[in-house]
Design a protein around this motif. Structure first.
Motif, PDB file in Angstrom:
ATOM      1  N   MET A   1       0.844  -1.186   0.000  1.00 44.50           N
ATOM      2  CA  MET A   1       0.000   0.000   0.000  1.00 44.50           C
ATOM      3  C   MET A   1       0.886   1.246   0.000  1.00 44.50           C
ATOM      4  N   PRO A   2       0.708   2.147  -0.948  1.00 38.16           N
ATOM      5  CA  PRO A   2       1.535   3.360  -0.993  1.00 38.16           C
ATOM      6  C   PRO A   2       1.301   4.250   0.226  1.00 38.16           C
ATOM      7  N   ARG A   3       2.389   4.832   0.728  1.00 39.71           N
ATOM      8  CA  ARG A   3       2.296   5.767   1.844  1.00 39.71           C
ATOM      9  C   ARG A   3       1.988   7.155   1.309  1.00 39.71           C
ATOM     10  N   LEU A   4       1.223   7.936   2.043  1.00 37.02           N
ATOM     11  CA  LEU A   4       0.907   9.298   1.636  1.00 37.02           C
ATOM     12  C   LEU A   4       1.936  10.292   2.150  1.00 37.02           C
ATOM     13  N   LEU A   5       2.621   9.964   3.232  1.00 36.67           N
ATOM     14  CA  LEU A   5       3.613  10.851   3.818  1.00 36.67           C
ATOM     15  C   LEU A   5       4.971  10.155   3.851  1.00 36.67           C
ATOM     16  N   PRO A   6       6.058  10.918   3.796  1.00 39.37           N
ATOM     17  CA  PRO A   6       7.387  10.296   3.830  1.00 39.37           C
ATOM     18  C   PRO A   6       7.673   9.656   5.178  1.00 39.37           C
ATOM     19  N   ASP A   7       8.571   8.688   5.153  1.00 37.83           N
ATOM     20  CA  ASP A   7       8.972   7.977   6.371  1.00 37.83           C
ATOM     21  C   ASP A   7      10.201   8.671   6.950  1.00 37.83           C
ATOM     22  N   VAL A   8      10.006   9.469   7.985  1.00 39.04           N
ATOM     23  CA  VAL A   8      11.090  10.212   8.623  1.00 39.04           C
ATOM     24  C   VAL A   8      11.455   9.484   9.906  1.00 39.04           C
ATOM     25  N   THR A   9      12.635   8.842   9.897  1.00 38.73           N
ATOM     26  CA  THR A   9      13.058   8.058  11.054  1.00 38.73           C
ATOM     27  C   THR A   9      14.180   8.718  11.845  1.00 38.73           C
ATOM     28  N   ASP A  10      15.013   9.512  11.172  1.00 39.86           N
ATOM     29  CA  ASP A  10      16.115  10.161  11.865  1.00 39.86           C
ATOM     30  C   ASP A  10      16.413  11.494  11.177  1.00 39.86           C
ATOM     31  N   LEU A  11      17.457  12.170  11.637  1.00 38.28           N
ATOM     32  CA  LEU A  11      17.800  13.485  11.105  1.00 38.28           C
ATOM     33  C   LEU A  11      18.226  13.402   9.638  1.00 38.28           C
ATOM     34  N   THR A  12      18.899  12.327   9.255  1.00 39.27           N
ATOM     35  CA  THR A  12      19.330  12.162   7.866  1.00 39.27           C
ATOM     36  C   THR A  12      18.132  12.059   6.930  1.00 39.27           C
ATOM     37  N   SER A  13      17.138  11.275   7.311  1.00 32.00           N
ATOM     38  CA  SER A  13      15.956  11.158   6.456  1.00 32.00           C
ATOM     39  C   SER A  13      15.175  12.465   6.425  1.00 32.00           C
ATOM     40  N   PHE A  14      15.240  13.264   7.496  1.00 28.70           N
ATOM     41  CA  PHE A  14      14.584  14.570   7.499  1.00 28.70           C
ATOM     42  C   PHE A  14      15.256  15.505   6.498  1.00 28.70           C
ATOM     43  N   TRP A  15      16.599  15.521   6.488  1.00 24.40           N
ATOM     44  CA  TRP A  15      17.314  16.405   5.562  1.00 24.40           C
ATOM     45  C   TRP A  15      17.141  15.962   4.117  1.00 24.40           C
ATOM     46  N   LYS A  16      16.897  14.687   3.877  1.00 25.15           N
ATOM     47  CA  LYS A  16      16.661  14.207   2.513  1.00 25.15           C
ATOM     48  C   LYS A  16      15.373  14.782   1.922  1.00 25.15           C
ATOM     49  N   LEU A  17      14.448  15.207   2.788  1.00 22.41           N
ATOM     50  CA  LEU A  17      13.225  15.839   2.292  1.00 22.41           C
ATOM     51  C   LEU A  17      13.528  17.120   1.531  1.00 22.41           C
ATOM     52  N   PHE A  18      14.612  17.804   1.874  1.00 22.28           N
ATOM     53  CA  PHE A  18      14.947  19.074   1.249  1.00 22.28           C
ATOM     54  C   PHE A  18      15.708  18.923  -0.064  1.00 22.28           C
ATOM     55  N   THR A  19      16.040  17.704  -0.449  1.00 21.82           N
ATOM     56  CA  THR A  19      16.729  17.515  -1.722  1.00 21.82           C
ATOM     57  C   THR A  19      15.798  17.728  -2.903  1.00 21.82           C
ATOM     58  N   VAL A  20      14.522  17.840  -2.653  1.00 20.06           N
ATOM     59  CA  VAL A  20      13.574  18.061  -3.739  1.00 20.06           C
ATOM     60  C   VAL A  20      13.625  19.505  -4.243  1.00 20.06           C
ATOM     61  N   PHE A  21      14.058  20.450  -3.430  1.00 24.20           N
ATOM     62  CA  PHE A  21      14.030  21.848  -3.832  1.00 24.20           C
ATOM     63  C   PHE A  21      14.915  22.163  -5.041  1.00 24.20           C
ATOM     64  N   PRO A  22      16.170  21.684  -5.114  1.00 32.76           N
ATOM     65  CA  PRO A  22      16.942  21.946  -6.329  1.00 32.76           C
ATOM     66  C   PRO A  22      16.287  21.383  -7.591  1.00 32.76           C
ATOM     67  N   VAL A  23      15.625  20.240  -7.465  1.00 29.71           N
ATOM     68  CA  VAL A  23      14.953  19.652  -8.626  1.00 29.71           C
ATOM     69  C   VAL A  23      13.772  20.523  -9.050  1.00 29.71           C
ATOM     70  N   LEU A  24      12.989  20.992  -8.080  1.00 24.86           N
ATOM     71  CA  LEU A  24      11.849  21.857  -8.402  1.00 24.86           C
ATOM     72  C   LEU A  24      12.308  23.189  -8.977  1.00 24.86           C
ATOM     73  N   VAL A  25      13.385  23.750  -8.438  1.00 25.94           N
ATOM     74  CA  VAL A  25      13.901  25.007  -8.980  1.00 25.94           C
ATOM     75  C   VAL A  25      14.329  24.808 -10.434  1.00 25.94           C
ATOM     76  N   THR A  26      15.001  23.694 -10.711  1.00 25.28           N
ATOM     77  CA  THR A  26      15.406  23.408 -12.087  1.00 25.28           C
ATOM     78  C   THR A  26      14.189  23.220 -12.986  1.00 25.28           C
ATOM     79  N   ALA A  27      13.171  22.539 -12.488  1.00 26.54           N
ATOM     80  CA  ALA A  27      12.002  22.241 -13.302  1.00 26.54           C
ATOM     81  C   ALA A  27      11.201  23.490 -13.649  1.00 26.54           C
ATOM     82  N   PHE A  28      11.142  24.450 -12.747  1.00 30.01           N
ATOM     83  CA  PHE A  28      10.281  25.606 -12.966  1.00 30.01           C
ATOM     84  C   PHE A  28      11.053  26.904 -13.201  1.00 30.01           C
ATOM     85  N   ILE A  29      12.327  26.832 -13.527  1.00 28.05           N
ATOM     86  CA  ILE A  29      13.100  28.032 -13.801  1.00 28.05           C
ATOM     87  C   ILE A  29      12.929  28.380 -15.280  1.00 28.05           C
TER      88      ILE A  29
END
Length: 189
Positions: A1-29
């Protein structure tokens, strides 16, 4: 079953959530193309509809890609969805789907490259040669800037090991420079 929210288990997985911003900036620039597109329109008041349509269509494509990629691969979805298409998907004609995805991505890159390269060349010319004649009138300068940029792009394409690295670098540096710093620097000059 697909999850609707990301699985945040530690600080590293929390910081990985922010890796999407460079991709979005590239996509919409894309706003550096607005003036060129507006100049091509017969009625410049249509630019609002053009911008809204292009942003909506890009958003729909990105959302559909991520949604259907997640439905297809579930928790095994990689950060680079294209990497999921390197294996047998366990469905009939899996290799045809993999090839179709690769061909569509190659076509996408070929169609997007001129749209990004044209303003990059104009901005580089305006930044380094502000008082020179227009770029189309100087064949030598046009060839020098074009060949220099193509060589840099070719070297980057051959020596960058992962497209994820390229997206992060582009979104964090080149997209910001191309979209915000170069046009402002050219205007200030």
């Amino acid at each position: 079953m697909p999850r609707l929210l990301p699985d945040v288990t530690d600080l590293t997985s929390f910081w990985k959530l922010f890796t999407v911003f460079p991709v979005l900036v590239t996509a919409f620039i894309c706003h550096y193309n607005v003036h060129n597109i507006a100049n091509e329109l017969k009625d410049t008041t249509q630019i609002v509809a053009v911008v809204r349509t292009s942003l909506a269509s890009c958003s729909i494509v990105y959302i559909m890609t991520s949604f259907f990629g997640f439905l297809l691969f579930g928790d095994a979805t990689l950060a680079d969805v294209l990497a999921n298409f390197d294996t047998d998907l366990g469905i009939p004609y899996s290799y045809l789907l993999n090839d179709a995805v690769r061909v569509s991505y190659a076509a996408h890159l070929m169609l997007v490259f001129p749209i990004v390269f044209y303003p990059l060349r104009i901005n580089i010319d305006g930044l380094f040669f502000p008082s020179a004649s227009p770029l189309p009138q100087s064949t030598t300068r046009f060839a020098f800037i074009t060949s220099g940029l193509l060589i840099l792009i070719f070297l980057g394409a051959n020596f960058i090991p992962s497209i994820w690295v390229a997206f992060q670098f582009t979104g964090a540096t080149a997209a910001v420079c191309l979209g915000f710093i170069f046009p402002a620097a050219v205007t200030l000059r």
